[in-house]
Motif scaffolding. Structure first.
Motif, PDB file in Angstrom:
ATOM      1  N   GLU A   7       0.799  -1.356   0.105  1.00  0.00           N
ATOM      2  CA  GLU A   7      -0.054  -0.125  -0.061  1.00  0.00           C
ATOM      3  C   GLU A   7       0.887   1.268   0.027  1.00  0.00           C
ATOM      4  N   ARG A   8       1.982   1.254   0.751  1.00  0.00           N
ATOM      5  CA  ARG A   8       2.754   2.620   0.652  1.00  0.00           C
ATOM      6  C   ARG A   8       3.440   2.550  -0.631  1.00  0.00           C
ATOM      7  N   ASP A   9       3.985   1.260  -1.038  1.00  0.00           N
ATOM      8  CA  ASP A   9       4.556   1.333  -2.499  1.00  0.00           C
ATOM      9  C   ASP A   9       3.647   2.035  -3.392  1.00  0.00           C
ATOM     10  N   ARG A  10       2.388   1.652  -3.492  1.00  0.00           N
ATOM     11  CA  ARG A  10       1.439   2.135  -4.615  1.00  0.00           C
ATOM     12  C   ARG A  10       1.290   3.560  -4.207  1.00  0.00           C
ATOM     13  N   THR A  11       1.031   3.989  -2.845  1.00  0.00           N
ATOM     14  CA  THR A  11       0.937   5.401  -2.742  1.00  0.00           C
ATOM     15  C   THR A  11       2.277   6.401  -3.142  1.00  0.00           C
ATOM     16  N   THR A  12       3.418   5.803  -2.775  1.00  0.00           N
ATOM     17  CA  THR A  12       4.584   6.471  -3.444  1.00  0.00           C
ATOM     18  C   THR A  12       4.609   6.569  -4.854  1.00  0.00           C
ATOM     19  N   ALA A  13       4.395   5.495  -5.434  1.00  0.00           N
ATOM     20  CA  ALA A  13       4.297   5.446  -6.968  1.00  0.00           C
ATOM     21  C   ALA A  13       3.251   6.199  -7.551  1.00  0.00           C
ATOM     22  N   HIS A  14       2.058   6.697  -7.035  1.00  0.00           N
ATOM     23  CA  HIS A  14       1.180   7.580  -7.352  1.00  0.00           C
ATOM     24  C   HIS A  14       1.761   9.016  -7.207  1.00  0.00           C
ATOM     25  N   ARG A  70      11.600  11.673   1.920  1.00  0.00           N
ATOM     26  CA  ARG A  70      11.670  11.227   3.420  1.00  0.00           C
ATOM     27  C   ARG A  70      10.806  10.049   3.885  1.00  0.00           C
ATOM     28  N   SER A  71       9.812   9.660   3.038  1.00  0.00           N
ATOM     29  CA  SER A  71       9.021   8.588   3.299  1.00  0.00           C
ATOM     30  C   SER A  71       9.843   7.101   3.135  1.00  0.00           C
ATOM     31  N   ARG A  72      10.664   7.244   2.185  1.00  0.00           N
ATOM     32  CA  ARG A  72      11.485   6.011   1.896  1.00  0.00           C
ATOM     33  C   ARG A  72      12.574   5.921   2.789  1.00  0.00           C
ATOM     34  N   GLN A  73      12.912   6.749   3.542  1.00  0.00           N
ATOM     35  CA  GLN A  73      13.942   6.651   4.383  1.00  0.00           C
ATOM     36  C   GLN A  73      13.592   5.923   5.655  1.00  0.00           C
ATOM     37  N   GLY A  74      12.369   6.097   6.242  1.00  0.00           N
ATOM     38  CA  GLY A  74      11.630   5.418   7.331  1.00  0.00           C
ATOM     39  C   GLY A  74      11.407   4.259   7.020  1.00  0.00           C
TER      40      GLY A  74
END
Length: 74
Positions: A7-14, A70-74
């Motif tokens: 879900e986080r990957d999908r949000t990041t890709a969007h 920043r979201s990918r760092q955590g």
């Protein structure tokens, strides 16, 4: 190692896709406005409105890109 979160990957890709579209669209619209403004003899203050709108869009894209980073760092 942490488990992948689809879900986080999908949000990041969007978000990344949205940033890409905003950057490309802003550049095309800005270049088009510059060309049309030059051809039609627009007053420079009207052309500056497009410049400031493009700066605002680029700043927004920079902020969202920073948020993605920043979201990918955590």
């Amino acid at each position: 190692m942490t488990r992948p979160d689809p879900e986080r990957d999908r949000t990041t890709a969007h978000k990344a896709r949205l940033v890409a579209f905003v950057l490309a669209g802003t550049m095309l619209l800005w270049m088009g406005a510059q060309f049309v403004g030059g051809q039609m003899g627009w007053d420079p203050r009207y052309v500056f409105l497009f410049d400031f709108a493009a700066i605002a869009a680029f700043f927004w894209a920079l902020v969202v890109t920073y948020q993605i980073w920043r979201s990918r760092q955590g």
